[in-house]
Design a protein around this motif. Structure first.
Motif, PDB file in Angstrom:
ATOM      1  N   SER A 182      42.337  34.359  42.707  1.00  8.37           N
ATOM      2  CA  SER A 182      42.660  34.596  43.858  1.00  8.37           C
ATOM      3  C   SER A 182      42.077  35.470  44.806  1.00  8.37           C
ATOM      4  O   SER A 182      41.726  35.078  46.082  1.00  8.37           O
ATOM      5  N   VAL A 183      41.311  36.436  44.270  1.00  4.36           N
ATOM      6  CA  VAL A 183      40.162  37.242  45.104  1.00  4.36           C
ATOM      7  C   VAL A 183      39.057  36.467  45.302  1.00  4.36           C
ATOM      8  O   VAL A 183      38.819  36.444  46.651  1.00  4.36           O
ATOM      9  N   ILE A 184      38.508  35.557  44.773  1.00  2.00           N
ATOM     10  CA  ILE A 184      37.390  34.844  45.103  1.00  2.00           C
ATOM     11  C   ILE A 184      37.498  33.643  46.066  1.00  2.00           C
ATOM     12  O   ILE A 184      36.898  33.659  47.136  1.00  2.00           O
ATOM     13  N   TRP A 185      38.701  33.180  46.220  1.00  2.00           N
ATOM     14  CA  TRP A 185      39.206  32.287  47.309  1.00  2.00           C
ATOM     15  C   TRP A 185      39.955  32.793  48.514  1.00  2.00           C
ATOM     16  O   TRP A 185      39.729  32.384  49.376  1.00  2.00           O
ATOM     17  N   LEU A 186      40.346  34.243  48.213  1.00  2.00           N
ATOM     18  CA  LEU A 186      40.280  35.012  49.701  1.00  2.00           C
ATOM     19  C   LEU A 186      39.455  35.384  50.441  1.00  2.00           C
ATOM     20  O   LEU A 186      39.203  35.214  51.482  1.00  2.00           O
TER      21      LEU A 186
ATOM     22  N   PRO B  60      51.067  32.872  37.041  1.00  2.00           N
ATOM     23  CA  PRO B  60      51.850  33.122  35.865  1.00  2.00           C
ATOM     24  C   PRO B  60      53.239  33.105  36.014  1.00  2.00           C
ATOM     25  O   PRO B  60      53.870  32.930  35.255  1.00  2.00           O
ATOM     26  N   ARG B  61      53.703  33.392  37.294  1.00  2.00           N
ATOM     27  CA  ARG B  61      55.202  33.561  37.529  1.00  2.00           C
ATOM     28  C   ARG B  61      55.626  32.087  37.594  1.00  2.00           C
ATOM     29  O   ARG B  61      57.079  31.629  37.406  1.00  2.00           O
ATOM     30  N   LEU B  62      54.748  30.955  38.067  1.00  2.00           N
ATOM     31  CA  LEU B  62      55.344  29.830  38.188  1.00  2.00           C
ATOM     32  C   LEU B  62      55.346  29.041  36.957  1.00  2.00           C
ATOM     33  O   LEU B  62      56.096  27.962  36.790  1.00  2.00           O
TER      34      LEU B  62
ATOM     35  N   GLY C  93      44.396  38.552  33.932  1.00  7.03           N
ATOM     36  CA  GLY C  93      43.642  38.953  34.999  1.00  7.03           C
ATOM     37  C   GLY C  93      42.889  37.805  35.675  1.00  7.03           C
ATOM     38  O   GLY C  93      42.473  38.044  36.832  1.00  7.03           O
ATOM     39  N   LEU C  94      42.760  36.818  35.246  1.00 10.52           N
ATOM     40  CA  LEU C  94      41.988  35.652  35.388  1.00 10.52           C
ATOM     41  C   LEU C  94      42.655  35.126  36.783  1.00 10.52           C
ATOM     42  O   LEU C  94      41.633  34.870  37.594  1.00 10.52           O
ATOM     43  N   THR C  95      44.088  34.921  36.967  1.00 12.41           N
ATOM     44  CA  THR C  95      44.570  34.215  38.108  1.00 12.41           C
ATOM     45  C   THR C  95      44.195  35.483  39.128  1.00 12.41           C
ATOM     46  O   THR C  95      43.980  34.790  40.514  1.00 12.41           O
TER      47      THR C  95
ATOM     48  N   PHE D 210      33.852  32.037  36.148  1.00 15.69           N
ATOM     49  CA  PHE D 210      34.553  33.336  35.968  1.00 15.69           C
ATOM     50  C   PHE D 210      35.837  33.166  35.834  1.00 15.69           C
ATOM     51  O   PHE D 210      36.667  34.055  35.150  1.00 15.69           O
ATOM     52  N   VAL D 211      36.587  31.984  36.200  1.00 18.72           N
ATOM     53  CA  VAL D 211      38.213  31.878  35.978  1.00 18.72           C
ATOM     54  C   VAL D 211      38.587  30.593  35.164  1.00 18.72           C
ATOM     55  O   VAL D 211      39.285  30.917  34.140  1.00 18.72           O
ATOM     56  N   LEU D 212      37.962  29.310  35.743  1.00 17.00           N
ATOM     57  CA  LEU D 212      38.596  28.518  34.956  1.00 17.00           C
ATOM     58  C   LEU D 212      38.064  28.206  33.512  1.00 17.00           C
ATOM     59  O   LEU D 212      38.804  27.938  32.500  1.00 17.00           O
ATOM     60  N   THR D 213      36.901  28.428  33.375  1.00 16.15           N
ATOM     61  CA  THR D 213      36.296  28.569  31.881  1.00 16.15           C
ATOM     62  C   THR D 213      37.073  29.560  30.898  1.00 16.15           C
ATOM     63  O   THR D 213      37.389  29.150  29.622  1.00 16.15           O
ATOM     64  N   PRO D 214      37.209  30.461  31.236  1.00 17.42           N
ATOM     65  CA  PRO D 214      37.616  31.662  30.449  1.00 17.42           C
ATOM     66  C   PRO D 214      39.237  31.220  30.289  1.00 17.42           C
ATOM     67  O   PRO D 214      39.861  31.485  29.276  1.00 17.42           O
ATOM     68  N   ALA D 215      40.037  30.799  31.167  1.00 15.58           N
ATOM     69  CA  ALA D 215      41.161  30.236  31.102  1.00 15.58           C
ATOM     70  C   ALA D 215      41.333  29.031  30.172  1.00 15.58           C
ATOM     71  O   ALA D 215      42.464  28.922  29.461  1.00 15.58           O
TER      72      ALA D 215
END
Length: 626
Positions: free
Chosen positions: A475-479, A449-451, A469-471, A511-516
């Motif tokens: 981030s949590v999923i990949w961490l 979001p900042r970039l 809060g999707l990003t 849970f991230v890409l599709t909602p985005a």
């Protein structure tokens, strides 16, 4: 369930081929459904390329002109007709909607994935027969992993869910190459595998006499290869035969089998089949449009794209290294190891192998030929290397197959002569690179979001994305994925590496890409659809619709009306004043633009009527008598 328990389960059910085939089909439906069909038509068309195809296909469907593609009243010679035909047929079945636009791409993706699944398990079944072992779990699991890796990566998902010609080309080329390999590999060792192996393949029993092929036609797999190449030519032109020809030639020349296999393939007859299937449309469109088509399609969209920069699509020489790294993420980190383990430089070894055991080498030539071809080309786009993604998945899948086989390889006495010795320390280092890579993905998602810059078409998107809060969730999923991978490496559970990556990617997609994507659609594309619907309702007979400052082809598709694009505000103002003097068709004009454009056009608030406002856009009616 542990890998060992799964192995035992698959070994038991491997003795029941019908049950295994049913499970395999369900797996392919699950993977393909999540990757390509889930919410396929729930998001509107995305500017700028997708609606160009969608509208040209709609024009074919409504006018009945299946020869010349048109968009917005002008000929569209960018691509040949097959993608338009497929979309128009989908319109006739499902209606004119987003689902129908994207269905050909999704089907093409599913087709090449299904054929890759078949090819990999067939090759491993042949390997089991040669080694006189019975390991159905390895071949079915490997085929399943190849299918999942091929489906669940960014490049395949993006283009498999987009209504353009790229995935159809990949489906045709990828399927043609797999059909070639099946035909090539079937010429030796036919019937080696015993029926008890429980896989697909061509084998004969005393009660089923072998079928005698027609001596005047190519074998069935070669014939399918020729038909699919013709489809590729009808999808994107000469590249549809250049790429398969380059890959097959490089592979056969390396093995010293070029002349032998060309005779097997009945090349001259095959070329005749390709010409008979692909040439008629080119003859008809050239007959109808003459040099306009030749110069536009063959000159500008083929020769110039390879030799010059077209539409500003230039990039440095290492561009496709980045595209593969990110487009095939997170599995791309395993590609160097999967290629190195082939030891492709050991030509003598590969020439001595059964044809059926050369799938890894073939996938290697498939990958490097496409990668090298488009690296040389001057015009560069991320979608150009999409046809190498199936090869990348096969390479990674075969590496994973070696992990399943590791415990048996360590007991073989002739291990030093094998091209795939026990896994070296390079796997350990690659695993840690995988951890670092997914950790970098986690960090990048956190700062997305900042970039993000400001998009004039969706000025509120960055704020909306941050609030969603999707990003952070991504981030949590990949961490968590990075932590689990580290534990797997420390415990030397190598066979779980790919599975952990697949699970993390699937969770991110759901849970991230599709909602985005729904957010992007809401902020960027929905306003244009809403204003297009208003334009349809309020437009008077003969009233022109003008778009100022931007070109959004979705308006043409959703309004189903011609649109006059004018880039500069001053030019648009001059055009309105000219129409006010001429008054050739109507006493008003509909104008769609950003509100800041109206003063730049010289329009006063009392000279137009606001008809609708949505997002960054506003639709007005300019009265020509004021």
């Amino acid at each position: 369930m542990t890998i060992r328990a799964l192995d035992q389960l698959l070994t038991r059910i491997g003795k029941r081929p019908a049950f295994v085939i049913a499970l395999s089909t369900l797996w392919l439906i699950l993977v393909g459904g999540i990757a390509f069909f889930w919410h396929l038509g729930s998001i509107g068309l995305i500017d700028e390329t997708e609606p160009l195809f969608a509208e040209a296909s709609r024009q074919m469907y409504t006018t009945g002109d299946w020869i010349t593609p048109f968009f917005n009243g002008k000929t569209r010679f960018d691509k040949p007709a097959l993608i338009y035909w497929c979309q128009a047929i989908a319109y006739s079945i499902f209606g004119v909607n987003e689902w129908a636009v994207r269905l050909p791409s999704a089907i093409a993706a599913m087709a090449v994935i299904g054929l890759a699944f078949y090819t990999v398990q067939w090759q491993l079944a042949k390997q089991d027969a040669l080694e006189q072992v019975f390991h159905p779990s390895r071949r079915w699991l490997t085929a399943g992993v190849v299918a999942a890796v091929m489906a669940l990566n960014p490049e395949m998902i993006v283009w498999g869910r987009t209504g353009v010609s790229d995935m159809l080309l990949t489906g045709c080329i990828g399927s043609a190459l797999l059909c070639f390999f099946l035909g090539y590999a079937s010429q030796e060792g036919s019937g080696i595998r015993d029926r008890k192996q429980g896989g697909y393949g061509e084998y004969h029993t005393p009660h089923t006499p072998p079928t005698v092929p027609n001596p005047h036609l190519p074998k069935k797999w070669y014939l399918a290869c020729y038909v699919l190449i013709a489809g590729a030519i009808l999808t994107k032109g000469p590249v549809g035969i250049v790429l398969p020809g380059l890959i097959i030639s490089a592979f056969l020349l390396y093995l010293g089998k070029f002349r032998e296999v060309m005779r097997e393939m009945r090349l001259l007859l095959g070329m005749l089949i390709i010409l008979v299937l692909s040439l008629p449309w080119y003859m008809l469109v050239i007959w109808r449009n003459g040099w306009n088509y030749i110069n536009s399609f063959f000159g500008y969209h083929n020769i110039e794209r390879f030799t010059e920069v077209v539409n500003g699509h230039t990039a440095p020489w290492y561009f496709y290294f980045l595209v593969v790294l990110l487009g095939f993420a997170p599995y791309s980190v395993y590609l160097p190891l999967s290629m190195a383990r082939l030891k492709f430089w050991q030509r003598k070894y590969w020439c001595s192998q059964e044809r059926s055991q050369q799938l890894g080498l073939f996938a290697f030539f498939w990958f490097v030929s496409i990668f090298g071809f488009f690296t040389i080309a001057v015009t560069k786009l991320p979608s150009y290397v999409l046809p190498l993604m199936p090869a990348a998945a096969i390479l990674v899948g075969l590496l994973w197959s070696d992990l399943l086989k590791e415990h048996r390889l360590s007991k073989q006495t002739d291990i030093l002569t094998s091209p795939t010795p026990p896994l070296p320390s390079s796997l350990l280092w690659t695993g840690w690179v995988n951890v670092i890579f997914v950790s970098a993905i986690a960090v990048a998602l956190f700062y997305v979001p900042r970039l993000l810059g400001t998009d004039p078409a969706a000025p509120q998107f960055r704020q909306v994305l941050q609030q969603s809060g999707l990003t952070t969730l991504g981030s949590v999923i990949w961490l968590v994925c990075a932590v689990v991978l580290a534990v797997v490496i420390l415990r030397r559970r190598w066979r779980l590496l790919i599975g952990v990556n697949l699970l993390a990617f699937a969770l991110s997609l759901i849970f991230v890409l599709t909602p985005a994507l729904f957010l992007i659609d809401q902020e960027r594309q929905l306003p244009l659809r809403e204003l297009s619907a208003i334009a349809v309702q309020v437009q008077k007979p003969g009233e022109e619709l003008v778009m100022v400052g931007f070109q959004k082809p979705t308006v043409v598709f959703y309004s189903q009306r011609p649109v006059n694009y004018i880039k500069m505000s001053a030019a648009a103002g001059d055009y309105v004043r000219k129409e006010a003097v001429n008054k050739t068709q109507s006493d008003s004009i509909l104008v769609l633009a950003q509100p800041k454009k109206f003063p730049e056009m010289g329009l006063q608030s009392n000279s137009y009527q606001t008809l609708g406002k949505s997002g960054a856009y506003q639709l007005i009616r300019v009265l020509l008598n004021k």
